[in-house]
Write an enzyme that holds these catalytic residues in place. Structure first.
Site, PDB file in Angstrom:
ATOM      1  N   PHE A  21       0.850  -1.190   0.000  1.00 56.63           N
ATOM      2  CA  PHE A  21       0.000   0.000   0.000  1.00 56.63           C
ATOM      3  C   PHE A  21       0.883   1.236   0.000  1.00 56.63           C
ATOM      4  CE2 PHE A  21      -2.445   3.497   1.706  1.00 56.63           C
ATOM      5  CZ  PHE A  21      -3.560   3.439   0.889  1.00 56.63           C
ATOM      6  N   ASP A  48       9.208   2.452   1.812  1.00 56.74           N
ATOM      7  CA  ASP A  48       8.040   3.213   2.271  1.00 56.74           C
ATOM      8  C   ASP A  48       7.880   2.945   3.760  1.00 56.74           C
ATOM      9  OD1 ASP A  48       5.522   4.052   3.046  1.00 56.74           O
ATOM     10  OD2 ASP A  48       4.535   3.422   1.193  1.00 56.74           O
ATOM     11  N   LYS A 108       2.788   9.196   8.480  1.00 54.57           N
ATOM     12  CA  LYS A 108       1.834   8.987   9.568  1.00 54.57           C
ATOM     13  C   LYS A 108       2.220   9.584  10.933  1.00 54.57           C
ATOM     14  CE  LYS A 108      -1.069   5.302   7.874  1.00 54.57           C
ATOM     15  NZ  LYS A 108      -0.720   4.949   6.480  1.00 54.57           N
TER      16      LYS A 108
END
Ligand SMILES: *Cc1c(COP(=O)(O)O)cnc(C)c1O
Length: 396
Positions: free
Chosen positions: A136, A221, A250
């Site tokens: 993702f 990532d 995040k």
């Protein structure tokens, strides 16, 4: 507003299957809804509020900066942005940072710099990036195209050209997918949305060696796994390998929107004035808070505690696994923990919520636990007790 849930349906695009709770306040690892009910937070806004809610030091920094300077644009210099970049590079493999506002935008920057670096070096046509199945990377057109999940692509075709998907943990698959058009390999050091999938020992190290031998850039990532989540500041530190490019987002702002693309001097040189930009990237407001977050999380004693608490959590979940055959697997690192069930997990999420525990389910069957990193053993004991009861109920 009388009925928030009805008003939400009326006024907000229907892109989320929301659970029926209106949260109004948080403190540390606790949340409260609009009826005054208290919840234990084991989700942290999806691995975002790593230092918990309403952190007093961060709140002070935010208030002070809001009264001083929120935004002036990247046409000028601002001190918090430069200080944050200096600290991020001091604590990582990287030499240079580009600030964005989200994980997807950090990955956009990574994809763009990889393509341009390759073009500068090898000329046109070498722009393909190999990514992993069940990965993702975000919801913008380029990052959804980079995401190895059909459900994320559906309806948005044609996709951005140049992404190839291979099995996570298969070096042979990467090797077989490399062509003379390939410029980079992008991978999450632990797959988050894909179900908390852990790399096999040596996989990422060998992947780096393969990339080096074929002159490909390696992109990690770390949007979900970075910022202390796995027990080190960045997940790559535990693999004995560093990437050429890393993305963060995040937890970097503990809830303020910020992303970052970090890279080496050699790669960074391909970006020149005009190559890439974003209005909000790295405002004094968000970078001053992120600097506070980084200072806190980078403390060795803080990270040691994340490891201790993470081990305790995993041990308790494994005890539970021994008593519940519906638990297929327990896996994780630090405080990034997945519990895979033999059946869909959403019903467990809903039942735990009714008992005052916030978690979520990803990849259908994987209960995901990514609590604030300040979670205590007592919080964990309470969750285990509730989960035990819910699993008994479900399998009775
Ligand atoms: C959440 C996430 C993203 C996307 O971040 P946004 O801020 O939602 O754009 C990208 N990569 C990974 C690994 C993520 O977990």
């Amino acid at each position: 507003m009388e009925n928030i849930q009805a008003a939400c349906q009326e006024h907000i695009c229907n892109t989320y299957a929301r659970l029926p709770v209106v949260f109004v306040r948080g403190e540390g690892c606790r949340l409260w809804d609009d009826t005054g009910r208290e919840y234990h937070d084991f989700l942290a806004g999806i691995a975002v509020c790593n230092l918990g809610h309403a952190h007093p030091v961060l709140a002070d920094i935010l208030c002070r900066q809001a009264k001083t300077l929120i935004h002036v644009s990247n046409l000028f210099f601002t001190t918090p942005q430069v200080r944050l970049a200096a600290e991020l590079t001091r604590h990582s493999f990287a030499d240079k940072v580009f600030f964005s506002n989200s994980g997807a935008e950090a990955n956009e920057a990574a994809i763009k710099i990889a393509r341009k670096y390759s073009k500068d070096r090898h000329g046109l046509g070498r722009f393909h990036i190999i990514t992993m199945k069940d990965s993702f990377h975000g919801r913008t057109l380029a990052t959804l195209s980079a995401t190895g999940q059909e459900k994320v692509h559906k309806g948005f075709e044609p996709l951005v050209e140049g992404f190839t998907f291979v099995d996570f943990n298969s070096l042979e698959a990467v090797e077989a997918a490399i062509t003379d058009k390939t410029c980079a390999v992008m991978v999450e050091p632990i797959q988050g949305e894909g179900g908390i999938n852990i790399p096999d020992p040596g996989y990422l190290k060998e992947l780096k060696a393969l990339c080096e031998s074929r002159d490909l850039l390696l992109i990690f990532d770390e949007v979900q796994v970075g910022m202390g989540r796995t027990g080190t500041l960045f997940a790559y530190e535990q693999e004995g390998v560093s990437p050429d490019i890393m993305t963060l987002a995040k937890a970097l702002g503990n809830g303020l929107p910020i992303g970052a693309m970090l890279t080496t001097e050699a790669v960074a040189r391909t970006f020149v004035p005009g190559s890439h930009a974003t209005t909000f990237g790295g405002t004094p407001l968000v970078t001053s808070v992120a600097l506070g977050v980084l200072e806190h999380i980078a403390e060795a004693s803080f990270l040691e505690r994340v490891n201790r608490t993470g081990h305790y959590f995993m041990d308790r979940l494994k005890e539970l696994q021994a008593r519940h055959s519906v638990i297929y697997d327990v896996r994780g690192r630090g405080l990034m923990v997945g519990l895979e069930l033999t059946r869909p997990g959403q019903v467990i999420v809903e039942k735990l919520l009714k008992r005052g525990f916030v978690i979520n389910c990803t990849h259908e069957k994987v209960l995901r636990f990514v609590p604030p990193l300040i979670v205590t053993q007592q919080d964990i004991d309470r969750l285990i007790e509730a989960l035990d009861a819910v699993l008994k109920e479900e399998t009775a």
